[in-house]
Design an enzyme around this catalytic site. Structure first.
Site, mmCIF file in Angstrom:
data_model
loop_
_atom_site.group_PDB
_atom_site.id
_atom_site.type_symbol
_atom_site.label_atom_id
_atom_site.label_comp_id
_atom_site.label_asym_id
_atom_site.label_seq_id
_atom_site.Cartn_x
_atom_site.Cartn_y
_atom_site.Cartn_z
ATOM 1 N N ASP A 14 0.845 -1.200 0.000
ATOM 2 C CA ASP A 14 0.000 0.000 0.000
ATOM 3 C C ASP A 14 0.879 1.249 0.000
ATOM 4 O O ASP A 14 1.992 1.230 0.524
ATOM 5 C CB ASP A 14 -0.926 -0.038 1.230
ATOM 6 C CG ASP A 14 -2.135 0.871 1.061
ATOM 7 O OD1 ASP A 14 -2.361 1.378 -0.054
ATOM 8 O OD2 ASP A 14 -2.845 1.085 2.064
ATOM 9 N N HIS A 31 2.557 3.201 -9.066
ATOM 10 C CA HIS A 31 2.311 1.781 -9.347
ATOM 11 C C HIS A 31 3.484 1.181 -10.124
ATOM 12 O O HIS A 31 3.889 0.043 -9.872
ATOM 13 C CB HIS A 31 1.012 1.606 -10.141
ATOM 14 C CG HIS A 31 -0.214 2.034 -9.387
ATOM 15 N ND1 HIS A 31 -0.441 1.661 -8.076
ATOM 16 C CD2 HIS A 31 -1.274 2.816 -9.739
ATOM 17 C CE1 HIS A 31 -1.598 2.182 -7.671
ATOM 18 N NE2 HIS A 31 -2.113 2.890 -8.653
ATOM 19 N N LEU A 126 10.306 -21.067 -4.484
ATOM 20 C CA LEU A 126 9.314 -20.192 -3.846
ATOM 21 C C LEU A 126 8.067 -20.187 -4.717
ATOM 22 O O LEU A 126 8.166 -20.263 -5.936
ATOM 23 C CB LEU A 126 9.870 -18.760 -3.791
ATOM 24 C CG LEU A 126 8.947 -17.674 -3.223
ATOM 25 C CD1 LEU A 126 8.955 -17.734 -1.688
ATOM 26 C CD2 LEU A 126 9.370 -16.265 -3.662
HETATM 27 C C1 IPE Z 1 -5.537 -2.783 -0.282
HETATM 28 O O1 IPE Z 1 -5.158 -1.458 -0.470
HETATM 29 C C2 IPE Z 1 -5.548 -3.505 -1.592
HETATM 30 C C3 IPE Z 1 -4.251 -3.689 -2.219
HETATM 31 C C4 IPE Z 1 -3.087 -3.382 -1.703
HETATM 32 C C5 IPE Z 1 -4.305 -4.302 -3.516
HETATM 33 P P1 IPE Z 1 -6.245 -0.301 -0.616
HETATM 34 O O2 IPE Z 1 -5.483 0.976 -0.720
HETATM 35 O O3 IPE Z 1 -7.180 -0.611 -1.716
HETATM 36 O O4 IPE Z 1 -7.038 -0.408 0.760
HETATM 37 P P2 IPE Z 1 -7.894 0.652 1.566
HETATM 38 O O5 IPE Z 1 -8.939 1.191 0.627
HETATM 39 O O6 IPE Z 1 -6.957 1.736 2.010
HETATM 40 O O7 IPE Z 1 -8.456 -0.116 2.712
HETATM 41 C C1 IPE Z 2 -1.535 0.133 -3.433
HETATM 42 O O1 IPE Z 2 -1.295 1.500 -3.456
HETATM 43 C C2 IPE Z 2 -1.727 -0.448 -4.808
HETATM 44 C C3 IPE Z 2 -3.092 -0.885 -5.108
HETATM 45 C C4 IPE Z 2 -4.094 -0.882 -4.274
HETATM 46 C C5 IPE Z 2 -3.334 -1.342 -6.461
HETATM 47 P P1 IPE Z 2 -2.473 2.545 -3.475
HETATM 48 O O2 IPE Z 2 -2.814 2.849 -4.895
HETATM 49 O O3 IPE Z 2 -3.602 2.089 -2.632
HETATM 50 O O4 IPE Z 2 -1.779 3.811 -2.821
HETATM 51 P P2 IPE Z 2 -2.423 4.858 -1.821
HETATM 52 O O5 IPE Z 2 -3.005 4.084 -0.678
HETATM 53 O O6 IPE Z 2 -3.469 5.592 -2.592
HETATM 54 O O7 IPE Z 2 -1.290 5.733 -1.399
HETATM 55 MG MG MG Z 3 -4.096 2.351 -0.684
#
Ligand code: IPE
Ligand code: IPE
Ligand code: MG
Length: 228
Positions: A14, A31, A126
């Site tokens: 995240d 990303h 793995l």
């Molecule tokens: C969780 O992250 C999903 C992934 C890392 C793929 P999100 O950014 O979507 O989660 P929330 O919305 O903060 O809970």
């Molecule tokens: C995690 O990073 C990747 C996915 C959920 C695909 P985010 O895109 O949720 O990044 P933040 O949370 O907005 O910083």
């Molecule tokens: Mg996120």
């Protein structure tokens, strides 16, 4: 010191969007950078003495709520990642596996996923599992429906475990980056006795070195599983 070796590590990656925002970049750049980190962490885990499975949360059933442009970008990035990664999977002896409802993805992406699974199926160091269009509740519901359709009237925990898409093993350690302290519908069943570590590091800044220090932290914990 925990006597339970770290066999299955799960990661909620995240903070890609915030990483990009901090730099005045588009979220998509976060990303892209994040995908590089998946590679480094996978290579590290492939060379770790006890880790057998590494599950990454890459796209949740809730992530469809994001703007279409971002979702489309993530789908393209995934396709490009798998295409480029095949060499690394073979070099590091890593087997690739996807979990989640893949039927909602485009046909070419489904094909790429299947081909990558097939090409790496004999690799042994793995198993890297990508959770794609994955939700813990959806996974449990699908498993239960499958058992019902087999005519089961009573269902045991073991039967549910075996019907899940992730029958590999329970999670030993869950790491979530970016400072958020929640599960966001990840591996609900498999996390029941996992250790949790939340780090403020944003995913694109996460390194094998930091992972090594989190694993040290895990090794210092006492896992009791309800015993004493
Ligand atoms: C969780 O992250 C999903 C992934 C890392 C793929 P999100 O950014 O979507 O989660 P929330 O919305 O903060 O809970
Ligand atoms: C995690 O990073 C990747 C996915 C959920 C695909 P985010 O895109 O949720 O990044 P933040 O949370 O907005 O910083
Ligand atoms: Mg996120």
């Amino acid at each position: 010191m925990t006597e339970t070796p770290l066999k299955h590590l799960a990661v909620i990656m995240d903070g890609n969007g915030r990483w990009a925002k901090e730099r005045g970049l588009k979220r998509t750049k976060g990303h892209e950078q994040g995908a590089e980190v998946i590679r480094d962490i996978t290579t590290y885990c492939a060379n770790h003495a006890t880790i057998e499975s590494l599950t990454f949360y890459a796209f949740s059933t809730e992530n469809w709520k994001r703007p279409k442009l971002e979702v489309d970008f993530l789908m393209k990035l995934l396709d490009r990642y798998l295409k480029n990664e095949l060499k690394t999977y073979q070099k590091d002896n890593v087997r690739f596996k996807a979990i989640g409802n893949l039927e909602e993805f485009s046909k070419p992406l489904q094909k790429r996923i299947k081909e990558t699974e097939e090409a790496t199926k004999d690799n042994t160091k793995l198993t890297q599992i990508l959770a794609l269009n994955y939700g813990g509740r959806a996974e449990i519901t699908t498993a239960v429906n499958q058992l019902i359709s087999q005519g089961k009237q009573q269902i045991t925990e073991e039967e549910i475990s075996n019907a899940l898409q992730t029958p590999y093993s329970d999670i030993d350690l869950l790491v979530r980056t970016s400072g958020e302290e929640r599960i966001s519908n990840f591996l609900l069943w498999q996390l029941s006795y996992a250790e949790f570590i939340f780090t403020p590091t944003l995913w694109p800044d996460f390194t094998p070195k930091e992972l090594a220090s989190l694993i040290k932290n895990y090794e210092q914990r006492t896992r009791r599983f309800g015993g004493i």
